[in-house]
Design a protein around this motif. Structure first.
Motif, mmCIF file in Angstrom:
data_model
loop_
_atom_site.group_PDB
_atom_site.id
_atom_site.type_symbol
_atom_site.label_atom_id
_atom_site.label_comp_id
_atom_site.label_asym_id
_atom_site.label_seq_id
_atom_site.Cartn_x
_atom_site.Cartn_y
_atom_site.Cartn_z
ATOM 1 N N LYS A 138 47.086 41.127 33.928
ATOM 2 C CA LYS A 138 48.429 41.173 33.145
ATOM 3 C C LYS A 138 48.912 39.836 33.136
ATOM 4 C CE LYS A 138 50.361 44.647 34.410
ATOM 5 N NZ LYS A 138 51.192 45.853 34.987
ATOM 6 N N GLU A 139 49.208 39.549 34.276
ATOM 7 C CA GLU A 139 49.996 38.183 34.242
ATOM 8 C C GLU A 139 49.172 36.923 33.713
ATOM 9 O OE1 GLU A 139 52.480 35.426 37.614
ATOM 10 O OE2 GLU A 139 51.230 36.787 38.332
ATOM 11 N N ALA A 140 48.042 36.747 33.997
ATOM 12 C CA ALA A 140 47.172 35.718 33.347
ATOM 13 C C ALA A 140 47.181 35.827 31.662
ATOM 14 C CB ALA A 140 45.619 35.870 33.975
ATOM 15 N N LEU A 141 46.957 37.096 31.142
ATOM 16 C CA LEU A 141 47.077 37.215 29.822
ATOM 17 C C LEU A 141 48.517 36.952 29.425
ATOM 18 C CD1 LEU A 141 45.376 40.898 29.738
ATOM 19 C CD2 LEU A 141 44.363 38.698 28.703
ATOM 20 N N SER A 181 48.343 26.447 29.065
ATOM 21 C CA SER A 181 46.880 26.093 29.056
ATOM 22 C C SER A 181 46.392 26.636 30.326
ATOM 23 C CB SER A 181 46.788 24.470 29.314
ATOM 24 O OG SER A 181 47.496 24.069 30.536
ATOM 25 N N TYR A 182 45.041 26.666 30.464
ATOM 26 C CA TYR A 182 44.526 27.344 31.571
ATOM 27 C C TYR A 182 45.025 26.717 32.867
ATOM 28 C CZ TYR A 182 41.208 30.266 29.089
ATOM 29 O OH TYR A 182 40.504 30.855 28.114
ATOM 30 N N ALA A 183 45.143 25.493 33.026
ATOM 31 C CA ALA A 183 45.610 24.620 33.926
ATOM 32 C C ALA A 183 47.273 25.038 34.373
ATOM 33 C CB ALA A 183 45.475 23.021 33.736
ATOM 34 N N GLU A 184 47.937 25.089 33.261
ATOM 35 C CA GLU A 184 49.367 25.442 33.539
ATOM 36 C C GLU A 184 49.410 26.849 34.267
ATOM 37 O OE1 GLU A 184 51.861 22.863 30.237
ATOM 38 O OE2 GLU A 184 50.681 24.876 29.658
ATOM 39 N N ALA A 185 48.460 27.747 33.404
ATOM 40 C CA ALA A 185 48.662 29.064 34.271
ATOM 41 C C ALA A 185 47.968 29.275 35.718
ATOM 42 C CB ALA A 185 47.958 30.026 33.115
ATOM 43 N N ALA A 186 47.216 28.504 35.764
ATOM 44 C CA ALA A 186 46.602 28.330 37.225
ATOM 45 C C ALA A 186 47.242 27.823 38.371
ATOM 46 C CB ALA A 186 45.117 27.525 37.121
ATOM 47 N N SER A 187 48.443 26.773 37.789
ATOM 48 C CA SER A 187 49.442 26.210 38.684
ATOM 49 C C SER A 187 50.360 27.297 39.050
ATOM 50 C CB SER A 187 50.090 24.893 37.940
ATOM 51 O OG SER A 187 50.902 24.565 38.573
ATOM 52 N N VAL A 188 50.690 28.028 38.099
ATOM 53 C CA VAL A 188 51.638 28.913 38.430
ATOM 54 C C VAL A 188 51.282 29.984 39.061
ATOM 55 C CG1 VAL A 188 53.132 30.948 37.157
ATOM 56 C CG2 VAL A 188 52.936 28.571 35.747
ATOM 57 N N MET A 189 50.042 30.532 39.058
ATOM 58 C CA MET A 189 49.439 31.649 39.828
ATOM 59 C C MET A 189 49.009 31.187 41.011
ATOM 60 S SD MET A 189 47.998 34.243 36.625
ATOM 61 C CE MET A 189 47.675 35.389 37.756
ATOM 62 N N LYS A 190 48.805 29.917 41.226
ATOM 63 C CA LYS A 190 48.196 29.327 42.382
ATOM 64 C C LYS A 190 46.844 29.777 42.553
ATOM 65 C CE LYS A 190 52.452 28.916 44.993
ATOM 66 N NZ LYS A 190 53.262 28.891 46.292
ATOM 67 N N ARG A 236 39.507 30.652 37.826
ATOM 68 C CA ARG A 236 39.568 31.697 38.013
ATOM 69 C C ARG A 236 40.476 32.434 37.086
ATOM 70 N NH1 ARG A 236 39.397 36.634 40.387
ATOM 71 N NH2 ARG A 236 41.242 37.514 41.081
ATOM 72 N N ILE A 237 41.283 31.648 36.318
ATOM 73 C CA ILE A 237 42.251 31.918 35.067
ATOM 74 C C ILE A 237 41.213 32.489 34.204
ATOM 75 C CG2 ILE A 237 43.659 30.971 33.225
ATOM 76 C CD1 ILE A 237 45.200 31.713 35.717
ATOM 77 N N ASP A 238 40.257 31.468 33.789
ATOM 78 C CA ASP A 238 39.025 32.003 32.919
ATOM 79 C C ASP A 238 38.423 33.327 33.241
ATOM 80 O OD1 ASP A 238 37.488 31.471 30.684
ATOM 81 O OD2 ASP A 238 35.912 31.180 32.085
ATOM 82 N N HIS A 239 38.199 33.680 34.427
ATOM 83 C CA HIS A 239 37.693 34.763 34.922
ATOM 84 C C HIS A 239 38.413 35.992 34.652
ATOM 85 C CE1 HIS A 239 35.126 37.620 37.258
ATOM 86 N NE2 HIS A 239 36.119 37.772 37.960
ATOM 87 N N LEU A 240 39.730 35.744 35.082
ATOM 88 C CA LEU A 240 40.875 36.747 34.879
ATOM 89 C C LEU A 240 40.957 37.109 33.333
ATOM 90 C CD1 LEU A 240 43.479 35.408 37.647
ATOM 91 C CD2 LEU A 240 42.149 37.662 37.763
ATOM 92 N N LEU A 241 41.005 36.149 32.650
ATOM 93 C CA LEU A 241 41.283 36.464 31.195
ATOM 94 C C LEU A 241 39.950 36.957 30.547
ATOM 95 C CD1 LEU A 241 42.731 32.833 30.128
ATOM 96 C CD2 LEU A 241 44.150 35.049 30.299
ATOM 97 N N GLN A 242 38.986 36.662 30.963
ATOM 98 C CA GLN A 242 37.643 37.319 30.754
ATOM 99 C C GLN A 242 37.813 39.023 31.012
ATOM 100 O OE1 GLN A 242 34.007 35.514 31.592
ATOM 101 N NE2 GLN A 242 34.517 33.740 30.783
#
Length: 184
Positions: free
Chosen positions: A136-139, A148-157, A162-168
């Protein structure tokens, strides 16, 4: 050229050089969206707004060096940490959620269109609530906050893979939930 056309990096660099109006522009640009993001954790508008202000204040006081194009992710990561600390002082942190969240209709379309739109948002919110909190948070970060995926990855650490996997997984789970509600 207006402040709206400047990149986050230019505005932040101007602020670090002493231009407080540049920082005001960053607050205008991200204050409301950060407050909404924090509301997903805190479920209280006042606390969310207070932590948004604190996140900006910490950056303003410390003036850290932030890489080009990374201001938004840094700001959201700061806000997320503050929300975690806020809950640690009161209770254990709750999961990212959209309970009681309702966006205002910005434009005055026909009543029928507004009702349909609200109904769809409510179905989306209900389906998101049934989704795993990390998904939910990644979406939310990628599709609602346009990170961007990089920004979301930075926020979620986590890393971008992993962001790509979470979004899929999140999109797959959302499709299943939306089908349960009769939406394609």
């Amino acid at each position: 050229m207006t402040a709206d056309t400047y990149s986050d990096s230019k505005l932040y660099d101007s602020f670090r050089g002493g231009d407080t109006k540049a920082y005001d522009q960053l607050m205008i640009r991200y204050g409301d969206s950060l407050t909404m993001y924090l509301y997903g954790y805190l479920h209280d508008w006042q606390d969310s707004e207070d932590l948004m202000i604190e996140a900006f204040a910490r950056i303003m006081a410390k003036r850290p060096k932030i890489g080009d194009g990374k201001f938004k992710a840094y700001l959201y990561r700061t806000g997320r940490k503050l929300a975690a600390r806020f809950h640690a002082n009161r209770t254990r942190i709750t999961q990212f959620s959209f309970d009681e969240y309702e966006m205002d209709v910005a434009d005055k379309e026909m009543v029928e269109e507004i009702l349909v739109s609200r109904e769809r948002r409510e179905v989306m919110r209900v389906c998101l609530e049934r989704t795993d909190p990390q998904l939910k948070e990644a979406l939310w970060l990628v599709y609602c906050e346009d990170m961007s995926y990089a920004e979301a990855a930075s926020v979620m650490k986590v890393n971008t893979k992993r962001i790509d996997h979470l979004l899929q997984r999140g999109k797959k789970q959302m499709r299943i939930e939306l089908e349960k509600e009769g939406m394609a």
